[in-house]
Scaffold this motif. Structure first.
Motif, mmCIF file in Angstrom:
data_model
loop_
_atom_site.group_PDB
_atom_site.id
_atom_site.type_symbol
_atom_site.label_atom_id
_atom_site.label_comp_id
_atom_site.label_asym_id
_atom_site.label_seq_id
_atom_site.Cartn_x
_atom_site.Cartn_y
_atom_site.Cartn_z
ATOM 1 N N GLN A 49 102.249 -91.074 109.197
ATOM 2 C CA GLN A 49 103.134 -91.493 108.094
ATOM 3 C C GLN A 49 103.627 -92.810 108.272
ATOM 4 O OE1 GLN A 49 105.880 -87.888 108.455
ATOM 5 N NE2 GLN A 49 105.001 -87.295 106.502
ATOM 6 N N LEU A 87 99.078 -89.513 99.591
ATOM 7 C CA LEU A 87 99.966 -88.989 98.592
ATOM 8 C C LEU A 87 101.111 -88.238 99.152
ATOM 9 C CD1 LEU A 87 97.431 -87.353 96.245
ATOM 10 C CD2 LEU A 87 98.699 -89.288 96.010
ATOM 11 N N SER A 88 100.858 -87.645 100.474
ATOM 12 C CA SER A 88 102.135 -87.134 101.287
ATOM 13 C C SER A 88 103.152 -88.021 101.664
ATOM 14 C CB SER A 88 101.770 -86.205 102.372
ATOM 15 O OG SER A 88 101.122 -87.190 103.379
ATOM 16 N N ILE A 94 103.566 -95.891 105.345
ATOM 17 C CA ILE A 94 104.716 -96.601 104.671
ATOM 18 C C ILE A 94 104.489 -97.940 104.856
ATOM 19 C CG2 ILE A 94 107.099 -96.486 104.513
ATOM 20 C CD1 ILE A 94 107.018 -93.246 104.976
ATOM 21 N N THR A 107 117.075 -97.802 103.958
ATOM 22 C CA THR A 107 116.000 -97.164 104.087
ATOM 23 C C THR A 107 115.657 -96.145 104.972
ATOM 24 O OG1 THR A 107 114.618 -99.057 105.194
ATOM 25 C CG2 THR A 107 114.790 -99.222 102.794
ATOM 26 N N ALA A 153 103.167 -91.482 100.081
ATOM 27 C CA ALA A 153 103.311 -92.547 99.378
ATOM 28 C C ALA A 153 104.764 -92.635 98.636
ATOM 29 C CB ALA A 153 102.183 -92.529 98.265
ATOM 30 N N LYS A 154 105.172 -91.483 98.326
ATOM 31 C CA LYS A 154 106.554 -91.324 97.347
ATOM 32 C C LYS A 154 107.652 -92.012 98.323
ATOM 33 C CE LYS A 154 109.304 -88.406 94.374
ATOM 34 N NZ LYS A 154 109.486 -87.076 93.893
ATOM 35 N N GLY A 155 107.682 -91.609 99.337
ATOM 36 C CA GLY A 155 108.720 -92.195 100.129
ATOM 37 C C GLY A 155 108.489 -93.695 100.567
ATOM 38 N N VAL A 162 106.961 -95.897 98.514
ATOM 39 C CA VAL A 162 107.030 -96.693 97.396
ATOM 40 C C VAL A 162 108.735 -96.858 97.240
ATOM 41 C CG1 VAL A 162 106.749 -96.678 94.854
ATOM 42 C CG2 VAL A 162 104.804 -95.924 96.460
ATOM 43 N N ILE A 163 109.420 -95.765 97.387
ATOM 44 C CA ILE A 163 110.829 -95.738 97.193
ATOM 45 C C ILE A 163 111.519 -96.775 98.058
ATOM 46 C CG2 ILE A 163 112.916 -94.488 97.090
ATOM 47 C CD1 ILE A 163 111.727 -92.046 95.880
ATOM 48 N N PHE A 207 113.586 -87.276 102.022
ATOM 49 C CA PHE A 207 112.228 -86.900 102.610
ATOM 50 C C PHE A 207 112.193 -86.078 103.793
ATOM 51 C CE2 PHE A 207 111.946 -90.293 99.633
ATOM 52 C CZ PHE A 207 111.080 -90.171 98.576
#
Length: 358
Positions: A142, A257-258, A146, A102, A260-262, A264-265, A110
């Protein structure tokens, strides 16, 4: 500021957790009071509501979780000790995989700096991680987003998994008798005392583990056999859900949102690694897959412990593996930070050398 105004955000947070937990329970979801409360408070925080759990109530929650976990320990828990080396080996393997894969993913895809990427990848010890971030390693905002996404997703994943996946789990034991008021007060006093000793000794999650140690010792020592009263267990789940959801307080939607994508993955990768390692361990040891999964899952001890109670698993097994995970991370986190620092220093030296040659 008057006292009611001071308490208002906390009362609203608790009411939201009750509403969310009640709705999830009515829908028949496992661990509904916990999962529903956590989701509802998280949604409220992201919508801009002032959610807050004061420190004193957080500490009360930790003690209640520890007491509930100790009271839920099965008398035959010690008979499972022989199978722990296998699951502990799985724990070490999964930590190596989670941190390496990860952390690499967050840096590679990212474009997070190595400090932010790898501190975000550590599966647990959030206070330690944030302390290092505050000292100048990575981007603290950040990292916390996460990490909190990880905690929330893990809390939600287990109950949902018991509904949709072929996971062997146990129904919670039906207690025949419950602790009386004087027994509860005596147990709470002992739990608080031992919890404070653990905190003084700087044991990770000291209040939770101290309270569990006191409650477990008393139960295995034959001082009581009764269960925690059901209303008190529900209160514990509601408080835990509120505590998990309130960690999103102060995080703006843009910040969320900035990252979140990283997040969640990374959490999805973590869930996949834990599930595969737990599956391997379950082929060797004779215990429910869900119990192994909870013991190996890198969620917050209070959340995973509460889920263990709700799903009828052996809380001694779960707690022991989470304690060892935190101890392993206590050594792993500084080691990785040192390696990151050396890598950054080498990159700077190489860049300076290149500039001089030009």
């Amino acid at each position: 500021m008057t006292l009611p105004q001071t308490l208002r955000p906390s009362l609203i947070t608790l009411l939201i957790s009750v509403a969310g937990g009640g709705a999830a329970t009515l829908l028949g979801l496992p661990a509904g009071w916990l999962m529903g409360g956590a989701l509802a408070v998280t949604a409220a925080a992201m919508a801009g509501a002032r959610v807050h759990v004061p420190d004193w109530l957080r500490n009360v929650t930790f003690v209640l979780i520890g007491m509930s976990m100790g009271a839920s320990v099965a008398p035959d828990s010690l008979s499972l000790l022989a199978s722990w080396p296998v699951s502990l080996a799985g724990l070490v393997l999964e930590l190596l995989l989670i941190i390496t894969l990860t952390g690499w993913m967050l840096a590679r895809f990212f474009k997070l700096d190595p400090g932010t990427a790898y501190l975000s990848s550590f599966p647990g010890h959030l206070s330690f991680v944030m302390g290092i971030a505050a000292a100048g390693v990575g981007n603290p905002r950040q990292i916390v987003i996460i990490q909190v996404i990880r905690i929330l997703m893990l809390t939600i994943a287990v109950p949902i998994g018991t509904v949709f996946l072929p996971i062997d789990h146990m129904a919670p034991r039906s207690p025949k008798s419950f602790l009386g008021i004087w027994q509860l007060l005596a147990l709470a006093s002992a739990s608080i005392a031992v919890g404070l000793v653990f905190v003084r000794l700087k044991v990770p999650a000291g209040l939770v583990l101290g309270a569990m140690a006191a409650a477990t010792a008393a139960k295995l020592g034959g001082l009581y056999i009764e269960a925690m009263p059901t209303p008190l267990v529900i209160v514990t789940f509601v408080l835990t859900g509120a505590l998990i959801g309130s960690r999103f307080a102060g995080i703006t939607r843009g910040e969320f949102l900035s990252a979140a994508k990283g997040g969640v993955i990374a959490t999805a990768m973590t869930l996949g690694i834990v599930s595969l390692v737990a599956l391997g361990v379950s082929q060797i040891v004779d215990m429910p897959y869900g119990q192994i999964w909870l013991g190996l899952s890198p969620g917050a001890l209070e959340g995973m412990g509460a889920l263990g109670i709700a799903l009828g698993y052996d809380t001694a097994f779960i707690a022991a593996h989470h304690v060892i995970r935190l101890l392993l991370l206590s050594f792993a986190i500084p080691t990785v930070v040192v390696l990151i620092r050396r890598r950054e220093a080498a990159a700077i030296a190489q860049q300076d050398s290149k500039s001089l040659s030009e």
